[in-house]
Enzyme design. Structure first.
Site, PDB file in Angstrom:
ATOM      1  N   ALA A 100       0.860  -1.184   0.000  1.00 33.50           N
ATOM      2  CA  ALA A 100       0.000   0.000   0.000  1.00 33.50           C
ATOM      3  C   ALA A 100       0.891   1.227   0.000  1.00 33.50           C
ATOM      4  O   ALA A 100       1.996   1.207   0.562  1.00 33.50           O
ATOM      5  CB  ALA A 100      -0.937   0.002   1.211  1.00 33.50           C
ATOM      6  N   GLU A 101       0.420   2.301  -0.613  1.00 29.51           N
ATOM      7  CA  GLU A 101       1.286   3.438  -0.897  1.00 29.51           C
ATOM      8  C   GLU A 101       1.886   4.138   0.313  1.00 29.51           C
ATOM      9  O   GLU A 101       2.946   4.764   0.191  1.00 29.51           O
ATOM     10  CB  GLU A 101       0.578   4.466  -1.791  1.00 29.51           C
ATOM     11  CG  GLU A 101      -0.680   5.062  -1.230  1.00 29.51           C
ATOM     12  CD  GLU A 101      -1.917   4.329  -1.689  1.00 29.51           C
ATOM     13  OE1 GLU A 101      -2.957   4.969  -1.803  1.00 29.51           O
ATOM     14  OE2 GLU A 101      -1.837   3.095  -1.913  1.00 29.51           O
ATOM     15  N   PRO A 102       1.287   4.098   1.524  1.00 26.52           N
ATOM     16  CA  PRO A 102       1.944   4.806   2.625  1.00 26.52           C
ATOM     17  C   PRO A 102       3.193   4.117   3.146  1.00 26.52           C
ATOM     18  O   PRO A 102       3.826   4.636   4.070  1.00 26.52           O
ATOM     19  CB  PRO A 102       0.856   4.883   3.699  1.00 26.52           C
ATOM     20  CG  PRO A 102      -0.006   3.721   3.436  1.00 26.52           C
ATOM     21  CD  PRO A 102      -0.035   3.589   1.929  1.00 26.52           C
ATOM     22  N   GLY A 103       3.544   2.946   2.580  1.00 27.65           N
ATOM     23  CA  GLY A 103       4.793   2.317   2.984  1.00 27.65           C
ATOM     24  C   GLY A 103       4.695   0.857   3.364  1.00 27.65           C
ATOM     25  O   GLY A 103       5.680   0.267   3.788  1.00 27.65           O
TER      26      GLY A 103
END
Length: 640
Positions: free
Chosen positions: A322-325
């Site tokens: 997922a894009e937040p890490g």
């Protein structure tokens, strides 16, 4: 050294009118709720500070009152530059009503701007946003007519076009961590994400500003493990200890050891989905999962793919992100989105976007609200409703394959599944496949020019992006093409004998997808009948996506035919087969080698005219590609 611990009210008093502020958070993770609430309260009581510029990357809110919704007051904000707006309707209304200057930039670009501002660079140069509403030749990311300044410009470097996003100083950072010591060292061991806290703190410190961090507890000075300190004291001006209700791990979960990575959940810990449109779509999308590949799942409809992958025993064979890490594990959903269980690692958000922007994703599964005839997708703006792009532009432009997911219509859609077929009980009120989308968040023309494989998966059919627009590639069993598909669209797609979607998608029991994707059934698919001296190859609905897939097929044929003392006749079923463009040449070379070494006569068949055309282009030595198995057999028998 003086302690840096302040009350929330005293910390809010450090924000001056006209300041540019940046805040941490992803949905409800890492949001400094106590600081935002204190800033709102100060404004309500004193009408100060005023005319702030808000600068944020990910959506930070619950769609109601929490997060950045605290700042949705006329006069408090003058300008907002943000990545995702859908969770902050109070701020969004100010933008749509023209009460503030407002920009929507890609989430990953904002994340990189933090780092570039910290480094003293003039801005961020990237290909991300080309051809979308962020491109200054389209809308420049501006949300309303009162927004005049150009923050995005087109530049040419080494003969290629890029977008340049202008940097600017940031005066205040409102951030969050888990534990602080009195000096201001910040750890994040109880947080679900680390997001961009360090980069934001550096950007503000190097802009001459003030960094304020909300935590849930204080440790003795010097007691924090330096390897756990995410923001060092030298970057921190003030620390605020929040009450538990203002420091939930997510907006749905007070605290989970699993989200913090302290424990791993046993297999089957996450609930399975009920069979309905959401699961049907997730199941079809899961057929595209790349074994040993890296995948991004967007918020909303795509979240279901994680649950399907878990149910099918595939999580250990793909890396979900997922894009937040988040790297690895199983992403959570709803107001927990951004958190995950059983992760391999949690990265800073800007580093995750480095990986994404550079082409690290094998597959992205994203939502779609509107789609048009050329494959443009809109998820960001619908008249007065402002959702924002979030990380969608970074992800969709750079993944090696993209699958957009969503119901065919919206607003009251009801479907039924019976005997592995689908029926439309009540049609949705709103069309989603339109002649033209309201805003271009994904450019179909650019993806087609780049040759990116793109699918659009709904509960009743699948479309494929081509140079000539959308092609109807698959339909669900039980669906009438004219009544249930074409009559519900705002344009006419290319239609050429679409395949039938796999019937297993519409049944309650698990699909056995692990067998398909891992090619555990090649022994059943490729069999030699020594009595008739024929090799039977059944590639029905097989996906050939990697060089390893090609090698497995070649090895299986070699294993069967090496001991055999004569050339064999071959019949190959290509119904529903997909051979990716990246490996088409490798596949053709492998087949040619087998033909030279082992085959006498070869006949192939597929009911799809499109597949027959593709096979003719791929297997240039294949003169006989028939429509049915009977035709293929008769061809062999006529030559006997």
């Amino acid at each position: 050294m003086k302690d840096k611990i302040l009350s929330a009210a005293d910390a809010a008093a450090l924000v001056r009118s006209g300041d540019t502020i940046t805040t941490s958070g992803f949905v409800g993770i890492g949001v400094p709720e106590a600081l935002l609430g204190a800033l709102e309260q100060r404004f309500i009581e004193t009408a100060a500070p005023r005319d702030l510029t808000l600068f944020f990357a990910a959506g930070q809110g619950d769609g109601k009152d929490r997060g950045l919704n605290h700042l949705g007051h006329p006069g408090l904000l003058k300008r907002v530059v943000g990545g995702h707006w859908g969770l902050i309707p109070k701020v969004g209304r100010l933008a749509v009503d023209g009460l503030i200057e407002a920009y929507n930039l890609p989430q990953g670009v904002v994340s990189h701007l933090y780092r570039d501002i910290a480094a003293g660079k003039p801005g961020t140069l990237t290909h991300v946003g080309l051809g979308t509403f962020v491109d200054p030749r389209v809308e420049g990311g501006k949300i309303n007519a009162m927004t005049a300044e150009d923050l995005v410009s087109v530049m040419e470097v080494a003969g290629r076009e890029y977008l340049f996003y202008k940097a600017f100083p940031v005066d205040v950072a409102l951030l969050r961590g888990s534990t602080a010591d009195p000096a201001g060292n910040i750890s994040m061991e109880r947080e679900a994400l680390v997001i961009d806290g360090l980069a934001q703190a550096m950007a503000v410190r190097n802009s001459g500003g003030v960094v304020i961090v909300q935590v849930e507890r204080i440790a003795a000075r010097g007691s924090l493990n330096p390897r756990e300190v995410q923001i060092p004291a030298t970057l921190v001006d003030a620390v605020v200890v929040a009450e538990p209700q203002d420091h939930m791990q997510t907006f749905a979960t007070a605290y989970s050891h699993l989200f913090a990575g302290r424990f791993r959940a046993p297999p089957g810990a996450a609930p399975t989905m009920d069979l309905g449109p959401r699961k049907i779509i997730a199941r079809r999308a899961a057929f595209e999962l790349p074994v040993n590949g890296v995948v991004n799942l967007g918020i909303g409809m795509p979240e279901g793919v994680a649950a399907v992958a878990a149910e099918e025993g595939l999580l250990e064979h793909v890396t979900l992100t997922a894009e937040p890490g988040v790297m690895g594990g199983q992403p959570a959903s709803g107001l927990d989105f951004g958190a995950a269980i059983n992760t391999d690692a949690i990265l800073p958000q800007h580093q995750q976007f480095d990986f994404y922007d550079g082409g690290g994703l094998d597959l992205a599964v994203l939502g779609m609200a509107e789609v048009d005839a050329v494959g443009n997708v809109n998820v960001s703006r619908f008249g007065p409703r402002l959702a924002g792009a979030g990380g969608f532009i970074n992800i969709s432009q750079n993944a090696r394959q993209v699958v957009f997911t969503g119901t065919f219509t919206a607003g009251g859609l009801v479907v039924g599944c019976s005997d592995q077929t689908l029926s439309i009980t009540t049609e949705g009120k709103a069309r989603k496949l339109l002649e033209q989308v309201q805003q271009v968040t994904f450019s179909g023309a650019r993806a087609a020019d780049l040759g990116t494989p793109v699918l659009f998966v709904t509960e009743r059919c699948v479309f494929q992006l081509t140079q000539d627009g959308l092609r109807l590639a698959e339909i669900a069993p039980g669906i009438d093409v004219q009544r249930d598909i074409l009559d519900q669209m705002g344009f006419t797609p290319l239609v050429d004998q679409p395949d039938i979607m796999d019937a297993r998608i519409f049944a309650d029991e698990p699909m056995g997808l692990r067998v398909d994707l891992l090619h555990l059934d090649l022994e059943d698919r490729i069999a030699l009948d020594a009595a008739t001296n024929r090799l039977f190859i059944n590639f029905e609905k097989l996906r050939i996506r990697t060089r390893d897939d090609v090698d497995q097929i070649g090895t299986r044929v070699e294993t069967l035919l090496t001991p055999h003392d004569q050339a064999v006749d071959v019949i190959v079923n290509y119904d529903g087969t997909r051979i990716e463009e990246d490996v088409a040449k490798d596949y053709a070379e492998m087949v040619a080698g087998l033909e030279d070494k082992y085959y006498a006569r070869v006949t192939r068949y597929s009911s799809s005219a499109f597949m027959r055309l593709k096979l003719g282009q791929t297997l240039t030595r294949a003169p006989h590609i028939f429509e049915t198995a009977d035709e293929a057999r008769r061809f062999l028998e006529q030559g006997e």
